[in-house]
Design an enzyme around this catalytic site. Structure first.
Site, short mmCIF file in Angstrom:
data_model
loop_
_atom_site.label_atom_id
_atom_site.label_comp_id
_atom_site.label_asym_id
_atom_site.label_seq_id
_atom_site.Cartn_x
_atom_site.Cartn_y
_atom_site.Cartn_z
N HIS A 1 47.47 31.72 49.45
CA HIS A 1 48.43 31.04 48.57
C HIS A 1 47.95 29.63 48.21
O HIS A 1 48.18 28.67 48.93
CB HIS A 1 49.79 30.98 49.30
CG HIS A 1 50.92 30.51 48.44
ND1 HIS A 1 52.23 30.77 48.75
CD2 HIS A 1 50.94 29.80 47.29
CE1 HIS A 1 53.01 30.24 47.84
NE2 HIS A 1 52.25 29.63 46.94
N HIS B 1 47.21 26.85 44.63
CA HIS B 1 47.37 26.54 43.19
C HIS B 1 46.26 25.56 42.82
O HIS B 1 46.32 24.39 43.22
CB HIS B 1 48.72 25.88 42.92
CG HIS B 1 49.91 26.69 43.36
ND1 HIS B 1 50.61 27.50 42.50
CD2 HIS B 1 50.51 26.82 44.57
CE1 HIS B 1 51.61 28.08 43.15
NE2 HIS B 1 51.57 27.68 44.42
N PHE B 2 45.25 26.04 42.09
CA PHE B 2 44.12 25.17 41.74
C PHE B 2 44.23 24.60 40.32
O PHE B 2 43.30 23.99 39.81
CB PHE B 2 42.79 25.89 41.95
CG PHE B 2 42.42 26.06 43.42
CD1 PHE B 2 43.07 25.33 44.41
CD2 PHE B 2 41.41 26.93 43.80
CE1 PHE B 2 42.73 25.47 45.77
CE2 PHE B 2 41.06 27.09 45.15
CZ PHE B 2 41.72 26.36 46.13
N ARG B 3 45.39 24.80 39.68
CA ARG B 3 45.78 24.06 38.46
C ARG B 3 44.88 24.31 37.26
O ARG B 3 44.88 23.48 36.34
CB ARG B 3 45.79 22.55 38.75
CG ARG B 3 46.63 22.13 39.93
CD ARG B 3 48.06 22.45 39.72
NE ARG B 3 48.94 21.88 40.75
CZ ARG B 3 50.07 22.47 41.13
NH1 ARG B 3 50.44 23.64 40.62
NH2 ARG B 3 50.83 21.91 42.03
N ASN C 1 50.77 30.41 38.18
CA ASN C 1 51.64 29.48 37.44
C ASN C 1 50.83 28.34 36.82
O ASN C 1 51.16 27.17 36.96
CB ASN C 1 52.76 28.93 38.34
CG ASN C 1 52.23 28.13 39.52
OD1 ASN C 1 51.13 28.37 39.98
ND2 ASN C 1 53.01 27.18 40.01
N HIS D 1 58.09 34.54 45.86
CA HIS D 1 58.72 33.24 46.17
C HIS D 1 60.21 33.52 46.28
O HIS D 1 60.88 33.74 45.27
CB HIS D 1 58.40 32.25 45.05
CG HIS D 1 58.97 30.87 45.27
ND1 HIS D 1 58.19 29.74 45.26
CD2 HIS D 1 60.23 30.45 45.51
CE1 HIS D 1 58.96 28.67 45.47
NE2 HIS D 1 60.20 29.09 45.63
N ASP E 1 50.03 27.22 50.65
CA ASP E 1 50.74 26.86 49.41
C ASP E 1 50.19 25.52 48.89
O ASP E 1 50.95 24.63 48.51
CB ASP E 1 52.26 26.80 49.61
CG ASP E 1 53.01 26.67 48.29
OD1 ASP E 1 52.38 26.80 47.22
OD2 ASP E 1 54.23 26.42 48.33
N HIS F 1 49.67 17.43 43.42
CA HIS F 1 50.12 16.67 42.24
C HIS F 1 49.52 15.28 42.37
O HIS F 1 49.22 14.82 43.49
CB HIS F 1 51.65 16.59 42.20
CG HIS F 1 52.31 17.92 42.00
ND1 HIS F 1 52.44 18.51 40.77
CD2 HIS F 1 52.85 18.80 42.88
CE1 HIS F 1 53.05 19.68 40.89
NE2 HIS F 1 53.31 19.88 42.17
C1 NCD Z 1 54.18 24.82 43.65
C2 NCD Z 1 53.33 24.15 42.59
O1 NCD Z 1 53.39 22.93 42.45
O2 NCD Z 1 52.60 24.88 41.88
N1 NCD Z 1 55.07 23.87 44.22
C3 NCD Z 1 55.66 23.93 45.43
O3 NCD Z 1 56.50 23.10 45.71
N2 NCD Z 1 55.34 24.88 46.31
C4 NCD Z 1 54.90 25.98 43.04
C5 NCD Z 1 55.48 26.89 44.08
O4 NCD Z 1 54.72 27.59 44.76
O5 NCD Z 1 56.70 26.93 44.21
ZN ZN Z 2 53.09 28.22 45.73
#
Ligand code: NCD
Ligand code: ZN
Length: 447
Positions: A75, A77-79, A110, A194, A309, A313
């Site tokens: 899990h 998120h590499f944006r 996402n 989620h 996760d 940011h």
């Molecule tokens: C995640 C994100 O910023 O992409 N943020 C988070 O608070 N976990 C999105 C997500 O997995 O809900």
């Molecule tokens: Zn996530």
């Protein structure tokens, strides 16, 4: 003297065994415990055999350190594409993974645009090629019914959001959930969910700190979403619940026999009256008493998967007033090091950590690694438990430059072998961009 054993038909037709390229020797976590072994590794990067003595042209002895399987972080998120510049990329994200002892990441859909069709998926796959330090499995978002079948042929897994969060505005309508889960069950890919139910959110008062954030997206939202899932998911679905925060959810999902994860932040950090938005995350950090229940369940081995996760940011975005700051924090580099430090402190059994961080997440994604055993990929770590460090955002490798675990203890792998080749030496990255997109190779066992 006994006659030599007769070869079976399969053995007569089998290709000749691959030669040993080199041997890694030392105390290794094999079959549930640390034992002195030698690990024979092929040129292609597969573990050929594990035993007391293995002949081979080259031998590397790790001395006082221990050999562990690399982790899988299912899990992150590499944006990319579409993320704000300088916050994260597939290059920087997989570099952090390599340094933190993670050989495979599961990258979430996402992004901008979201991965809802084959074109967006193909674009992301191109971005992995020749840029990733470790392997990447790509999740797709199942929100476009017409694209589902083609996505199922190409994606590694699906990710379904039941609530709004970063990059996700519209979760499926309640009435659409059962038919969607039914279709996903037929398609066969793993599905991570989620699980927060937005009908339980209480967002009238703007949140000023993580205690308010917890009250606004309360435990009831997780409980209701899990009940809906258990009601609507067909038995054929390869279901996994992301970032579980409650002791009661652990018990409920274990009874139902469903895979799920907990994150280091929900295991180690609690909410508090502090307006620092770096701790703002979905689902929220919970009260200390709830955090403790989750941690105790984890230590008892009741949480199948540990995942970060990782959702960075920028420091500027997190410096906004709490109510306006985005949710999410980085974590792929510190996932394993934080927990190795808890092992060293005597608070977490090593077999429970390797099962949840290495073995089970790889198996859920249908990947042959995560154990030190013949036939598995030679994704291996050398860890010296004496090399403790204090985590500092500025010394980690996340471009966002901060961590919510500032000042916590971590133990980073001294060496990391990826397909049998060293990509980390003395804690420094020495690898290349050899990571590739992978898809499940066998049916993951989540139920
Ligand atoms: C995640 C994100 O910023 O992409 N943020 C988070 O608070 N976990 C999105 C997500 O997995 O809900
Ligand atoms: Zn996530």
């Amino acid at each position: 003297m006994a006659p030599p054993p007769r070869r079976t038909r399969e053995e007569e037709h089998a290709p000749p065994p691959e030669p040993t390229a080199w041997v890694l020797a030392g105390r290794a976590f094999v079959q549930g415990r640390l034992q002195s072994v030698e690990i024979a590794i092929s040129e292609e990067g597969t573990i050929l055999s594990v035993g007391k003595v293995r002949p081979g042209p080259r031998r590397h002895d790790v001395g006082e350190a221990v050999i562990l399987p690399s982790a899988t972080d299912l899990h992150v998120h590499f944006r990319e594409p579409g993320g704000p510049s300088g916050v994260e990329s597939i290059e920087s994200g997989t570099l952090q993974a390599a340094l933190g002892g993670v050989a495979l990441v599961g990258e979430m859909p996402n992004t901008t645009p979201p991965v809802t069709d084959s074109e967006a998926l193909a674009d992301k796959a191109v971005r992995v090629h020749r840029r990733a330090a470790v392997d990447v499995l790509l999740y797709a978002s199942p929100t476009n019914p017409r694209a589902l079948r083609s996505l199922a042929r190409r994606a590694g897994a699906f990710k379904l959001y039941l609530s709004p969060t970063t990059g996700i505005a519209e979760p499926p309508a309640p009435a659409d959930l059962a038919p969607l889960l039914g279709r996903l069950g037929e398609l066969g890919l793993p599905v991570s969910v989620h699980a927060e139910d937005p009908t339980e959110f209480e967002t009238e008062v703007p949140a000023k700190d993580t205690v308010d954030w917890d009250a606004g997206r309360p435990p009831a939202a997780e409980q209701t979403a899990i009940e809906r899932l258990l009601r609507d998911a067909p038995p054929s679905l390869r279901l996994h619940v992301a970032h579980v925060t409650l002791g009661s959810s652990v018990a409920r999902l274990r009874r139902a026999g469903i895979s799920f994860e907990a994150t280091p932040h929900h295991l180690l950090l609690a909410d508090r009256r502090d307006s620092d938005a770096r701790r703002k995350v979905n689902p929220p950090l919970r009260a200390e008493s709830e955090r403790k229940l989750l941690w105790e369940a984890f230590v008892r081995g009741e949480v199948p998967v540990l995942a970060s996760d990782h959702a960075p940011h920028s420091a500027d975005a997190k410096a906004l007033p709490f109510a306006l700051a985005p949710s999410g924090m980085p974590g792929v580099e510190t996932l394993l090091p934080l927990m190795l430090a808890r092992v060293r402190a005597g608070q977490l059994p090593l077999p429970i950590l390797t099962a949840s961080a290495c073995d089970r997440p790889a198996r859920w994604l249908g990947q042959p690694h995560g154990r030190i055993a013949a036939g598995h990929r030679a994704h291996l770590l050398v860890v010296d438990f004496r090399q403790r460090t204090r985590l500092e955002g500025r010394h980690l490798h996340a471009p966002c430059g901060w961590t919510a675990f500032e000042g916590r203890e971590g133990i980073f792998p001294r060496e990391h072998y990826f397909y049998g080749r060293r990509i980390v030496a003395d804690g420094e990255f020495v690898g290349g961009a050899r990571g590739a997109v992978v898809r499940p190779e066998f049916a993951p066992t989540s139920r």
